[in-house]
Design a protein around this motif. Structure first.
Motif, PDB file in Angstrom:
ATOM      1  N   GLY A  76      50.481  73.420  24.840  1.00  0.00           N
ATOM      2  CA  GLY A  76      51.384  73.536  23.901  1.00  0.00           C
ATOM      3  C   GLY A  76      51.835  72.481  22.892  1.00  0.00           C
ATOM      4  O   GLY A  76      51.721  72.753  21.951  1.00  0.00           O
ATOM      5  N   LEU A  77      51.580  71.110  23.835  1.00  0.00           N
ATOM      6  CA  LEU A  77      51.562  70.249  22.729  1.00  0.00           C
ATOM      7  C   LEU A  77      50.395  70.053  21.738  1.00  0.00           C
ATOM      8  O   LEU A  77      50.617  69.604  20.676  1.00  0.00           O
ATOM      9  CB  LEU A  77      51.694  68.792  23.508  1.00  0.00           C
ATOM     10  CG  LEU A  77      52.197  67.585  23.049  1.00  0.00           C
ATOM     11  CD1 LEU A  77      53.593  67.670  22.137  1.00  0.00           C
ATOM     12  CD2 LEU A  77      52.395  66.477  23.935  1.00  0.00           C
ATOM     13  N   VAL A  78      49.251  70.270  22.312  1.00  0.00           N
ATOM     14  CA  VAL A  78      48.027  70.103  21.582  1.00  0.00           C
ATOM     15  C   VAL A  78      48.120  71.311  20.461  1.00  0.00           C
ATOM     16  O   VAL A  78      47.606  71.031  19.335  1.00  0.00           O
ATOM     17  CB  VAL A  78      46.952  70.447  22.478  1.00  0.00           C
ATOM     18  CG1 VAL A  78      45.645  70.639  21.739  1.00  0.00           C
ATOM     19  CG2 VAL A  78      46.688  68.937  23.270  1.00  0.00           C
ATOM     20  N   GLY A  92      52.547  79.749  15.669  1.00  0.00           N
ATOM     21  CA  GLY A  92      53.663  79.390  16.206  1.00  0.00           C
ATOM     22  C   GLY A  92      54.645  80.218  17.315  1.00  0.00           C
ATOM     23  O   GLY A  92      54.939  79.508  18.196  1.00  0.00           O
ATOM     24  N   GLN A  93      54.280  81.427  17.446  1.00  0.00           N
ATOM     25  CA  GLN A  93      54.732  82.114  18.553  1.00  0.00           C
ATOM     26  C   GLN A  93      54.093  82.177  19.671  1.00  0.00           C
ATOM     27  O   GLN A  93      54.716  81.989  20.774  1.00  0.00           O
ATOM     28  CB  GLN A  93      54.863  83.773  18.042  1.00  0.00           C
ATOM     29  CG  GLN A  93      55.602  84.099  17.240  1.00  0.00           C
ATOM     30  CD  GLN A  93      55.516  85.635  16.786  1.00  0.00           C
ATOM     31  OE1 GLN A  93      54.721  86.167  17.006  1.00  0.00           O
ATOM     32  NE2 GLN A  93      56.684  86.097  16.034  1.00  0.00           N
ATOM     33  N   THR A  94      52.693  81.664  19.565  1.00  0.00           N
ATOM     34  CA  THR A  94      51.873  81.513  20.887  1.00  0.00           C
ATOM     35  C   THR A  94      52.650  80.081  21.388  1.00  0.00           C
ATOM     36  O   THR A  94      52.599  79.872  22.578  1.00  0.00           O
ATOM     37  CB  THR A  94      50.297  81.233  20.588  1.00  0.00           C
ATOM     38  OG1 THR A  94      50.193  82.683  19.989  1.00  0.00           O
ATOM     39  CG2 THR A  94      49.640  81.289  21.738  1.00  0.00           C
ATOM     40  N   THR A  95      52.441  79.278  20.527  1.00  0.00           N
ATOM     41  CA  THR A  95      52.907  77.918  20.933  1.00  0.00           C
ATOM     42  C   THR A  95      54.391  77.841  21.710  1.00  0.00           C
ATOM     43  O   THR A  95      54.536  77.131  22.631  1.00  0.00           O
ATOM     44  CB  THR A  95      52.860  76.586  19.648  1.00  0.00           C
ATOM     45  OG1 THR A  95      51.615  76.669  19.136  1.00  0.00           O
ATOM     46  CG2 THR A  95      53.153  75.437  20.136  1.00  0.00           C
ATOM     47  N   SER A  96      55.292  78.527  21.016  1.00  0.00           N
ATOM     48  CA  SER A  96      56.530  78.740  21.666  1.00  0.00           C
ATOM     49  C   SER A  96      56.494  79.451  22.895  1.00  0.00           C
ATOM     50  O   SER A  96      57.162  79.144  23.820  1.00  0.00           O
ATOM     51  CB  SER A  96      57.574  79.396  20.688  1.00  0.00           C
ATOM     52  OG  SER A  96      57.078  80.770  20.461  1.00  0.00           O
ATOM     53  N   SER A  97      55.588  80.457  22.984  1.00  0.00           N
ATOM     54  CA  SER A  97      55.507  80.997  24.303  1.00  0.00           C
ATOM     55  C   SER A  97      54.961  80.342  25.529  1.00  0.00           C
ATOM     56  O   SER A  97      55.446  80.185  26.814  1.00  0.00           O
ATOM     57  CB  SER A  97      54.558  82.312  23.985  1.00  0.00           C
ATOM     58  OG  SER A  97      55.051  83.249  23.021  1.00  0.00           O
ATOM     59  N   GLY A 143      60.004  75.001  22.424  1.00  0.00           N
ATOM     60  CA  GLY A 143      59.844  76.326  22.057  1.00  0.00           C
ATOM     61  C   GLY A 143      60.518  76.962  21.153  1.00  0.00           C
ATOM     62  O   GLY A 143      60.243  77.829  20.585  1.00  0.00           O
ATOM     63  N   ILE A 144      61.926  76.657  21.284  1.00  0.00           N
ATOM     64  CA  ILE A 144      62.745  77.229  20.348  1.00  0.00           C
ATOM     65  C   ILE A 144      62.596  76.824  18.901  1.00  0.00           C
ATOM     66  O   ILE A 144      62.462  77.581  17.891  1.00  0.00           O
ATOM     67  CB  ILE A 144      64.490  77.052  20.666  1.00  0.00           C
ATOM     68  CG1 ILE A 144      64.782  77.758  21.819  1.00  0.00           C
ATOM     69  CG2 ILE A 144      65.242  77.233  19.570  1.00  0.00           C
ATOM     70  CD1 ILE A 144      66.025  77.455  22.511  1.00  0.00           C
ATOM     71  N   TYR A 145      62.334  75.360  18.856  1.00  0.00           N
ATOM     72  CA  TYR A 145      62.116  74.765  17.397  1.00  0.00           C
ATOM     73  C   TYR A 145      60.704  75.603  16.918  1.00  0.00           C
ATOM     74  O   TYR A 145      60.674  75.720  15.709  1.00  0.00           O
ATOM     75  CB  TYR A 145      61.866  73.476  17.537  1.00  0.00           C
ATOM     76  CG  TYR A 145      63.051  72.492  17.595  1.00  0.00           C
ATOM     77  CD1 TYR A 145      64.125  72.972  18.105  1.00  0.00           C
ATOM     78  CD2 TYR A 145      62.995  71.617  17.143  1.00  0.00           C
ATOM     79  CE1 TYR A 145      65.350  72.237  18.221  1.00  0.00           C
ATOM     80  CE2 TYR A 145      64.156  70.507  16.918  1.00  0.00           C
ATOM     81  CZ  TYR A 145      65.221  71.048  17.413  1.00  0.00           C
ATOM     82  OH  TYR A 145      66.513  70.150  17.467  1.00  0.00           O
TER      83      TYR A 145
END
Length: 166
Positions: A76-78, A92-97, A143-145
């Protein structure tokens, strides 16, 4: 797009803090303290001598969930860094997931460990355990951000074709 960038940077910072706390928690041997020693996920130390813990089901599950949470958090960080560096990436949605998945894995690991050890006499939770709990809200907030930053991008795209007169 100052709000989007600020939310993404905040998500990256929170994700980074969560990963540091998670790796610190997983790697150290101070999950519980008891008279004469302390124990982590991998080793038990008594009177200055540390030895590997024999396989216990709940301890193995907790360790596996912590390692999976750290791994998913790094992914997620990468992904968050890639979104920050490449304008127009719509992940963005994938990263937050992924950050939410990381928080769920942390919650499962820490809850299982708590249930296993909360009722033992003369056993106290220590700083490694608490740093794992501290990583949980950081992962969820990251994730919220990223979710909010993605919502800003989507709303900007949605109203982009309308003529606006100010």
């Amino acid at each position: 797009m100052g709000v989007k960038r600020s939310l993404q940077r905040g998500g990256i910072l929170l994700g980074f803090l969560a990963k540091i706390l998670m790796i610190l928690s997983t790697a150290t041997n101070y999950w519980i303290r008891y008279p004469g020693g302390h124990r982590g996920l991998w080793q038990e130390c008594n009177a200055g001598t540390c030895s590997n813990i024999p396989c216990q089901t709940m301890l193995a599950v907790t360790g596996a969930y912590m390692v999976l949470a750290a791994g998913s958090g790094i992914v997620g960080l990468v992904m968050g860094l890639r979104i920050q560096c490449h304008e127009g990436d719509a992940r963005g949605q994938t990263t937050s997931s992924i950050f939410f998945l990381c928080g769920l894995l942390l919650l499962l690991a820490l809850t299982g460990y708590t249930v296993e050890n909360a009722w033992k006499n003369d056993v106290f939770f220590s700083w490694s355990y608490f740093s794992g709990w501290l990583a949980l809200p950081f992962s969820i907030l990251a994730g919220i951000y990223f979710l909010l930053a993605d919502m800003v991008v989507q709303s900007t795209d949605a109203i982009g074709g309308f003529p606006v007169y100010l």
